[in-house]
Structures are given as C-alpha cells and as structure tokens.
Design a protein around this motif. Structure first.
Motif, short mmCIF file in Angstrom:
data_model
loop_
_atom_site.label_atom_id
_atom_site.label_comp_id
_atom_site.label_asym_id
_atom_site.label_seq_id
_atom_site.Cartn_x
_atom_site.Cartn_y
_atom_site.Cartn_z
N TRP A 164 0.85 -1.21 0.00
CA TRP A 164 0.00 0.00 0.00
C TRP A 164 0.88 1.26 0.00
O TRP A 164 0.67 2.19 -0.78
CB TRP A 164 -0.91 0.01 1.24
CG TRP A 164 -1.85 1.20 1.26
CD1 TRP A 164 -3.07 1.30 0.65
CD2 TRP A 164 -1.62 2.46 1.93
NE1 TRP A 164 -3.61 2.54 0.90
CE2 TRP A 164 -2.75 3.27 1.67
CE3 TRP A 164 -0.58 2.96 2.71
CZ2 TRP A 164 -2.87 4.56 2.18
CZ3 TRP A 164 -0.69 4.25 3.21
CH2 TRP A 164 -1.83 5.04 2.94
N CYS A 205 -9.92 4.13 1.75
CA CYS A 205 -8.46 4.19 1.65
C CYS A 205 -7.98 5.46 2.35
O CYS A 205 -8.59 6.52 2.19
CB CYS A 205 -8.04 4.20 0.19
SG CYS A 205 -6.26 4.41 -0.04
N CYS A 244 -7.62 9.69 -2.57
CA CYS A 244 -7.78 8.44 -3.34
C CYS A 244 -9.26 8.11 -3.55
O CYS A 244 -9.70 7.90 -4.67
CB CYS A 244 -7.08 7.28 -2.64
SG CYS A 244 -7.51 5.67 -3.37
N CYS A 292 -5.90 -1.49 -1.88
CA CYS A 292 -6.79 -0.51 -2.48
C CYS A 292 -6.67 -0.62 -3.98
O CYS A 292 -5.61 -0.31 -4.54
CB CYS A 292 -6.42 0.90 -2.01
SG CYS A 292 -7.38 2.16 -2.89
N CYS A 302 -5.64 3.04 -5.87
CA CYS A 302 -4.30 3.67 -5.90
C CYS A 302 -3.14 2.67 -5.95
O CYS A 302 -2.00 3.07 -6.11
CB CYS A 302 -4.13 4.63 -4.72
SG CYS A 302 -4.18 3.85 -3.10
ZN ZN Z 1 -6.28 4.13 -2.33
#
Ligand code: ZN
Length: 296
Positions: A196, A269, A274, A291, A294
């Motif tokens: 992430w 997120c 985002c 996510c 993104c």
């Molecule tokens: Zn995101």
C-alpha cells in the motif's frame, strides 16, 4: 502468529535479563512442544553463560559461552515472561493477554546476571513453538536457517537484490514478497502494508518490477523503502500484535490501529484524495488487503 517486529521486540525485552547471565537452573515441564526439547536440555545449558541474544527472521538465537546456540521459535502463541530485578514483564506487543495459566509454562530459565537474578519463563498454550540446540559453527547450514533470504531490516535488502530474485517471475508480487527464501521474516501484515505504501498492486507479477536487462524499475526502489519503513515503524511501536500475540507490560500496541490495509476491508483508503475502498482477496490461501484504486 507473531511477525518479525514482535519477535524483535521480544528479543529487546529479554536482552537485559539474558545477555551476560549464567543459567543456574533450567526447569522443563514437558518433553516437547512442536518438536521434542533437546536431549539432556538442562544438563547442556546449566552453568553456561549467555553471550548473545540475536534474531534471524522469526527465530531467537540464544548463544552460550561453549559455542552452543538455542534456536527458539514462538509458534502461534508462545511468549516469554521476564521476572527481573523486581519488575515483571512480557516483552512484545500482543493483541490478546498472554496466557497466565501456569500449566502452559513449559520452560523456566533461572538466571544469574550482571544486573541480578531473574526468571525467564516460556509459556505456550498451543505449543506450536519449539526450542532446538545447535552449534555456532553449524548454524549457517542448519535446515531452518540455510535457505532464508535477506533480513528486511538490513542493508542486504536493496532493489538490485530484489531485481535479481524477481526477474522473469510470473508469480504475484504478494507471493514473491512472502517467499522466505527471498526476504526472511516478512509476513502477511507487513507485505500488505508495504505494498500500500509503495502504491503497488499485490496482483501484479513480481517480474513486472524488473527491466528486460534485469535492472530494478524505480518502483522497486519505492517498495524496498516501504518495506523498511513499515517494519521500522512496527518495531518502534513495540511489535504489531494481532490475535494470538501479546506482550510486555500488558498494554496493547498502537501500531495495530494504524494499519492502512490489513483487516480494513471496506474501509475508505487513507491515502489523501484516493477515494477507494480497501478490498480483501485471497492469494495462495491467505487474505490480501489492498486498495484497487491507488495500488497499481
Ligand atoms: Zn487508495
């Protein structure tokens, strides 16, 4: 299941009581955990001085002055309780309270150290942990150790190394990062968090981060930085601590509340602007949280 940051936190918590201390007596309450305890366990370590307490991946390595090394793994629910110089603590931050049931206290080290006497108690209700004795000279070739990849905290982890290992790999990036032969001690939680952080999809192939000539693409540099950052933050917070794990002074770790993806299915997120939602998928039988907006 403790991850590397918990184990490192345990190591740091045990260090003051154990390093430099002599094992006066070893109490062993059963013949085995996941594997049998070493033969003549007490005889082999009583009277020995502990010269170093190290960690390799998720193994604690307790080195003695005769060159022997005790490999200790916490399994699913193992923890150490330290009763030292009038203060008692269980190092490592774990989600659930450590089992206080003495029937799960399997080994007690009675120690005499530079800073006084102490008892170090190993408790493990589910008994997936283990302790094995080997020698310093045999350690590097030990079956548990020899195939381990680089530590995620050390300088051996760099984009060039990962490019070499990822080149041509069609397996998902998530699976490649969990491969202990590539990076040792990296588990599900921190892989999700690092991906992430680096905005990388867990589903892309590992090989997609390597150029045709075998060089790392810039995003692989970002990934290395992300791995370092999430591991360092978790160690700083005292280990993350989910489920079976638990800890030192009994308080809950705060790092678990700051996960950006792990166990956050359906949550917005946290990346500014985002607007995506964290999704859970299953890869190689394990939950992946990411996510889809993104992380590409
Ligand atoms: Zn995101």
């Amino acid at each position: 299941m403790p991850e590397l940051p918990e184990v490192e936190t345990v190591r740091r918590g045990l260090q003051p009581a154990m390093e430099g201390a002599v094992v006066q007596r070893l109490e062993q309450h059963r013949p085995d955990l996941r594997f049998p305890f070493p033969q003549d366990f007490a005889t082999r370590i009583e009277g020995r001085r502990i010269v170093a307490l190290r960690r390799r991946a998720k193994y604690l390595l307790i080195g003695f002055d005769d060159g022997s090394v005790l490999i200790s793994h916490l399994g699913m629910s193992g923890s150490y309780f330290v009763d030292h110089a009038g203060s008692a603590a269980t190092p490592g931050r774990f989600h659930h309270d450590r089992s206080k049931d003495k029937k799960h206290d399997h080994v007690v080290f009675h120690l005499d150290g530079p800073r006084g006497g102490s008892r170090v108690i190993y408790n493990d209700p589910r008994r997936f942990g283990f302790m094995l004795l080997t020698g310093e000279g045999e350690l590097a070739a030990h079956p548990l150790i020899r195939d381990l990849g680089v530590e995620p905290t050390g300088n051996a982890l760099h984009a060039g190394y990962l490019a070499e290992r990822f080149a041509g790999k069609r397996s998902p990036l998530k699976a490649a990062l969990l491969d202990q032969r590539i990076v040792a001690g990296l588990g599900n939680i921190y892989v999700c968090e690092a991906l992430w952080q680096a905005r990388l999809s867990p589903r892309r192939t590992a090989g997609s981060l390597v150029t045709r000539s075998g060089r790392p693409v810039a995003r692989l540099e970002d990934l290395v930085q992300a791995v370092r950052t999430v591991i360092a933050a978790a160690i700083e917070a005292g280990g993350s601590s989910l489920r079976d794990h638990r800890q030192a002074d009994g308080t809950l770790g705060y790092f678990q509340h700051t996960f950006n993806t792990y166990d956050q299915e359906g949550m917005p997120c946290r990346r500014d602007g985002c607007g995506g939602k964290i999704r859970r998928i299953v890869q190689s039988g394990r939950s992946t949280y990411y996510c889809p907006v993104c992380q590409r």
